[in-house]
Scaffold this motif. Structure first.
Motif, PDB file in Angstrom:
ATOM      1  N   PHE A   1      -1.254   2.051  -5.045  1.00 36.62           N
ATOM      2  CA  PHE A   1      -1.810   1.403  -3.877  1.00 36.62           C
ATOM      3  C   PHE A   1      -2.070  -0.069  -4.150  1.00 36.62           C
ATOM      4  O   PHE A   1      -2.079  -0.515  -5.301  1.00 36.62           O
ATOM      5  N   TYR A   2      -2.326  -0.802  -3.072  1.00 36.20           N
ATOM      6  CA  TYR A   2      -2.591  -2.228  -3.143  1.00 36.20           C
ATOM      7  C   TYR A   2      -3.671  -2.520  -4.195  1.00 36.20           C
ATOM      8  O   TYR A   2      -4.712  -1.872  -4.210  1.00 36.20           O
TER       9      TYR A   2
ATOM     10  N   ASP B   1       0.829  -1.199   0.000  1.00 30.64           N
ATOM     11  CA  ASP B   1       0.000   0.000   0.000  1.00 30.64           C
ATOM     12  C   ASP B   1       0.863   1.249   0.000  1.00 30.64           C
ATOM     13  O   ASP B   1       1.886   1.313   0.692  1.00 30.64           O
TER      14      ASP B   1
END
Length: 103
Positions: free
Chosen positions: A55-56, A36
């Motif tokens: 981000f993830y 993340d």
């Protein structure tokens, strides 16, 4: 006059992989971010300028790799707002290959 024998040829073997097995293979070109809030770079290394954050589960296609870094072209708009089609470099350990959904 040449005669040709029809049937299986040793230099052109028939494929033995089933369509179901081929569909379950991992694509190493399609990758997702497995951490993340990572800082994507403009080049393959920490000395290159930041390109933005990923981000993830942000996804992209691996274009190339160099010294443990991979260049991704984003397939969708990222969670941070980076546009679809943007390219960015990430350490390869921060990405994972995409797998098709299971049964």
């Amino acid at each position: 006059m040449k005669f040709f024998v029809l049937g299986h040829r040793a230099d052109n073997p028939a494929t033995t992989e089933s369509p179901a097995a081929a569909a379950a293979t991992v694509s190493y070109l399609a990758r997702y971010v497995n951490r993340d809030a990572v800082l994507a770079r403009c080049g393959p290394g920490p000395n290159f300028a930041p390109a933005g954050h990923l981000f993830y589960l942000d996804r992209g296609v691996k274009l190339r790799e160099a010294d443990g870094w991979v260049q991704l072209r984003l397939r969708y708009r990222s969670a941070s707002g980076m546009a679809e089609g943007t390219t960015a470099w990430l350490p390869e350990t921060w990405t994972s290959p995409c797998t098709p959904p299971g049964p």
